[in-house]
Scaffold this motif. Structure first.
Motif, PDB file in Angstrom:
ATOM      1  N   LYS A  47     -11.525 -50.436 -29.009  1.00 57.57           N
ATOM      2  CA  LYS A  47     -10.193 -51.650 -28.354  1.00 57.57           C
ATOM      3  C   LYS A  47     -10.202 -52.711 -27.129  1.00 57.57           C
ATOM      4  O   LYS A  47      -9.520 -53.299 -27.603  1.00 57.57           O
ATOM      5  N   PHE A  48     -11.658 -52.179 -26.858  1.00 59.65           N
ATOM      6  CA  PHE A  48     -11.473 -53.297 -25.616  1.00 59.65           C
ATOM      7  C   PHE A  48     -12.960 -54.323 -26.453  1.00 59.65           C
ATOM      8  O   PHE A  48     -13.428 -55.236 -25.213  1.00 59.65           O
ATOM      9  N   GLY A  49     -13.819 -53.793 -27.162  1.00 58.78           N
ATOM     10  CA  GLY A  49     -14.707 -54.497 -27.387  1.00 58.78           C
ATOM     11  C   GLY A  49     -15.661 -54.259 -25.919  1.00 58.78           C
ATOM     12  O   GLY A  49     -17.075 -55.217 -25.982  1.00 58.78           O
ATOM     13  N   LEU A  50     -15.595 -53.545 -25.342  1.00 57.83           N
ATOM     14  CA  LEU A  50     -16.670 -53.589 -24.106  1.00 57.83           C
ATOM     15  C   LEU A  50     -17.523 -52.179 -24.454  1.00 57.83           C
ATOM     16  O   LEU A  50     -17.817 -50.584 -24.862  1.00 57.83           O
ATOM     17  N   SER A  51     -19.033 -51.740 -24.479  1.00 57.95           N
ATOM     18  CA  SER A  51     -19.927 -51.386 -25.178  1.00 57.95           C
ATOM     19  C   SER A  51     -21.132 -50.666 -23.741  1.00 57.95           C
ATOM     20  O   SER A  51     -21.648 -50.894 -23.117  1.00 57.95           O
ATOM     21  N   TYR A  52     -20.670 -49.356 -23.576  1.00 60.00           N
ATOM     22  CA  TYR A  52     -21.491 -48.380 -21.990  1.00 60.00           C
ATOM     23  C   TYR A  52     -22.022 -47.443 -23.371  1.00 60.00           C
ATOM     24  O   TYR A  52     -21.324 -46.852 -24.030  1.00 60.00           O
ATOM     25  N   HIS A  53     -23.261 -46.517 -22.236  1.00 59.88           N
ATOM     26  CA  HIS A  53     -23.773 -45.270 -22.686  1.00 59.88           C
ATOM     27  C   HIS A  53     -23.061 -44.209 -22.164  1.00 59.88           C
ATOM     28  O   HIS A  53     -22.545 -44.185 -20.789  1.00 59.88           O
ATOM     29  N   PRO A  54     -22.246 -43.589 -22.864  1.00 64.44           N
ATOM     30  CA  PRO A  54     -21.673 -42.324 -22.566  1.00 64.44           C
ATOM     31  C   PRO A  54     -22.422 -41.156 -21.474  1.00 64.44           C
ATOM     32  O   PRO A  54     -21.935 -40.401 -20.562  1.00 64.44           O
ATOM     33  N   GLU A  55     -23.548 -40.594 -21.902  1.00 66.54           N
ATOM     34  CA  GLU A  55     -25.177 -40.810 -20.646  1.00 66.54           C
ATOM     35  C   GLU A  55     -25.176 -40.505 -19.250  1.00 66.54           C
ATOM     36  O   GLU A  55     -25.063 -39.975 -18.453  1.00 66.54           O
ATOM     37  N   ASP A  56     -25.613 -41.894 -19.197  1.00 70.00           N
ATOM     38  CA  ASP A  56     -25.478 -42.580 -17.439  1.00 70.00           C
ATOM     39  C   ASP A  56     -25.265 -43.818 -17.465  1.00 70.00           C
ATOM     40  O   ASP A  56     -25.194 -44.524 -16.271  1.00 70.00           O
ATOM     41  N   GLU A  57     -23.405 -44.213 -18.051  1.00 67.65           N
ATOM     42  CA  GLU A  57     -22.921 -45.398 -17.422  1.00 67.65           C
ATOM     43  C   GLU A  57     -21.682 -44.803 -17.614  1.00 67.65           C
ATOM     44  O   GLU A  57     -20.927 -45.991 -18.191  1.00 67.65           O
ATOM     45  N   THR A  58     -21.122 -43.924 -17.583  1.00 71.15           N
ATOM     46  CA  THR A  58     -19.491 -43.379 -17.097  1.00 71.15           C
ATOM     47  C   THR A  58     -19.852 -41.878 -16.704  1.00 71.15           C
ATOM     48  O   THR A  58     -20.291 -41.824 -16.407  1.00 71.15           O
ATOM     49  N   LEU A  59     -18.464 -42.323 -15.940  1.00 72.06           N
ATOM     50  CA  LEU A  59     -18.121 -40.807 -15.127  1.00 72.06           C
ATOM     51  C   LEU A  59     -16.301 -40.324 -15.445  1.00 72.06           C
ATOM     52  O   LEU A  59     -15.830 -41.850 -14.510  1.00 72.06           O
ATOM     53  N   VAL A  60     -16.554 -39.250 -15.122  1.00 70.09           N
ATOM     54  CA  VAL A  60     -14.857 -38.818 -15.252  1.00 70.09           C
ATOM     55  C   VAL A  60     -14.451 -38.120 -13.786  1.00 70.09           C
ATOM     56  O   VAL A  60     -15.433 -37.747 -12.702  1.00 70.09           O
ATOM     57  N   THR A  61     -13.284 -39.130 -13.478  1.00 69.64           N
ATOM     58  CA  THR A  61     -13.034 -38.886 -12.321  1.00 69.64           C
ATOM     59  C   THR A  61     -11.569 -37.943 -11.966  1.00 69.64           C
ATOM     60  O   THR A  61     -11.364 -38.352 -12.953  1.00 69.64           O
ATOM     61  N   VAL A  62     -11.587 -37.994 -10.451  1.00 67.32           N
ATOM     62  CA  VAL A  62     -10.238 -37.238 -10.107  1.00 67.32           C
ATOM     63  C   VAL A  62      -9.137 -38.209 -10.393  1.00 67.32           C
ATOM     64  O   VAL A  62      -8.723 -38.588  -9.106  1.00 67.32           O
ATOM     65  N   GLY A  63      -8.260 -39.055 -11.549  1.00 60.61           N
ATOM     66  CA  GLY A  63      -7.571 -39.808 -11.670  1.00 60.61           C
ATOM     67  C   GLY A  63      -8.247 -41.374 -11.872  1.00 60.61           C
ATOM     68  O   GLY A  63      -9.711 -41.120 -11.110  1.00 60.61           O
ATOM     69  N   GLY A  64      -7.818 -42.199 -11.283  1.00 54.88           N
ATOM     70  CA  GLY A  64      -8.392 -43.384 -11.743  1.00 54.88           C
ATOM     71  C   GLY A  64      -8.936 -44.375 -10.600  1.00 54.88           C
ATOM     72  O   GLY A  64      -9.890 -44.952  -9.510  1.00 54.88           O
ATOM     73  N   SER A  65      -7.908 -43.418  -9.586  1.00 51.18           N
ATOM     74  CA  SER A  65      -8.048 -43.603  -8.531  1.00 51.18           C
ATOM     75  C   SER A  65      -9.194 -43.509  -6.773  1.00 51.18           C
ATOM     76  O   SER A  65      -9.879 -43.792  -6.298  1.00 51.18           O
ATOM     77  N   GLU A  66      -9.438 -42.353  -7.618  1.00 49.86           N
ATOM     78  CA  GLU A  66     -10.398 -41.295  -7.277  1.00 49.86           C
ATOM     79  C   GLU A  66     -12.435 -42.264  -7.586  1.00 49.86           C
ATOM     80  O   GLU A  66     -13.193 -42.821  -6.912  1.00 49.86           O
ATOM     81  N   ALA A  67     -11.850 -43.256  -8.980  1.00 47.55           N
ATOM     82  CA  ALA A  67     -13.098 -44.105  -9.826  1.00 47.55           C
ATOM     83  C   ALA A  67     -12.532 -45.371  -8.060  1.00 47.55           C
ATOM     84  O   ALA A  67     -14.345 -45.960  -8.663  1.00 47.55           O
ATOM     85  N   ILE A  68     -12.015 -45.700  -7.768  1.00 43.99           N
ATOM     86  CA  ILE A  68     -11.336 -47.021  -7.203  1.00 43.99           C
ATOM     87  C   ILE A  68     -12.357 -46.872  -5.777  1.00 43.99           C
ATOM     88  O   ILE A  68     -12.640 -47.629  -5.408  1.00 43.99           O
ATOM     89  N   ASP A  69     -11.834 -45.730  -5.680  1.00 43.38           N
ATOM     90  CA  ASP A  69     -12.911 -44.949  -4.165  1.00 43.38           C
ATOM     91  C   ASP A  69     -14.311 -45.442  -4.198  1.00 43.38           C
ATOM     92  O   ASP A  69     -15.556 -45.442  -3.239  1.00 43.38           O
TER      93      ASP A  69
END
Length: 228
Positions: A47-69
């Protein structure tokens, strides 16, 4: 309040019901389900042309708010300055305050289309500036930052150590012929940007509290420690 006017799609609800019926209610990996992180990275690239590794460059959070915090707390020391583009989501400033930061608002103007200008950013930066919160597409103004605008912002940031928190939760709410552009796409910005997104707006899943962050491994390692 950022609440979509439709229900969570039935196929999502059905999958959740099936998961509960099968008793899949145990702990997951700290970063989130591996299969989900794979699909998140595929979605971001598609969708956005952004490339990240699922193993060590992504994190699932408790809503976007936790990611911001997590991003704020990973980078900000007491007394550091956090630049917050306004108007914006009401929680950025309190999150900065919880980290003992000095929150510096940058009010946008109607004559600029409510976008952040390079001149405004340059004037707000001091030696204590640690983080820039870039909330585009914007709630409540609806403003988007086009590629040429982001190039100007990137030019100001080059040569500094300022990290960008790019809150892109409204990326799917961008309409028209031009697709959403993330500042992480701009040359030299990926390594200093934390992209925050989630499922709340695009898929009407506000109550599910499901968000994610994507960033280089060096950054994600620190965010993951706080998340854990």
């Amino acid at each position: 309040i950022g609440e979509p006017d439709f229900k969570t799609p039935w196929e999502v609800r059905a999958a959740a019901i099936e998961t509960l019926e099968k008793g899949r209610t145990t702990y997951t990996a700290n970063s989130g389900l591996a299969a989900l992180r794979v699909e998140i990275t595929r979605y971001m690239e598609r969708k956005f042309g952004l490339s990240y590794h699922p193993e060590d460059e992504t994190l699932v959070t408790v809503g976007g708010s936790e990611a911001i915090d997590l991003c704020i707390r990973a980078f900000v020391e007491p007394g550091d300055e956090v630049l917050v583009v306004e108007p914006c989501f009401v929680a950025y400033a309190p999150m900065g305050a919880l980290a003992d930061a000095r929150v510096v608002p940058i009010p946008t103007r109607a004559e600029d289309g409510f976008r952040l200008t390079a001149q405004q950013l340059r004037a707000a930066i001091t030696p204590r500036t640690k983080l820039l919160v870039l909330p585009f597409p914007n709630n409540p103004t609806g403003t988007v930052m086009r590629r040429e605008h982001l190039e100007e912002i990137a030019q100001v940031l080059r040569g500094t150590d300022i990290v960008v928190l790019s809150d892109e939760i409204y990326a799917e709410m961008t309409f028209g012929r031009e697709r959403h552009v993330s500042i992480a796409e701009i040359d030299g910005m990926r390594e200093r940007t934390v992209v925050v997104n989630g499922f709340s707006k695009a898929y009407a899943m506000t109550g599910w509290r499901l968000g994610y962050a994507a960033a280089p491994e060096l950054i994600m390692d620190q965010m993951l420690k706080i998340h854990q």
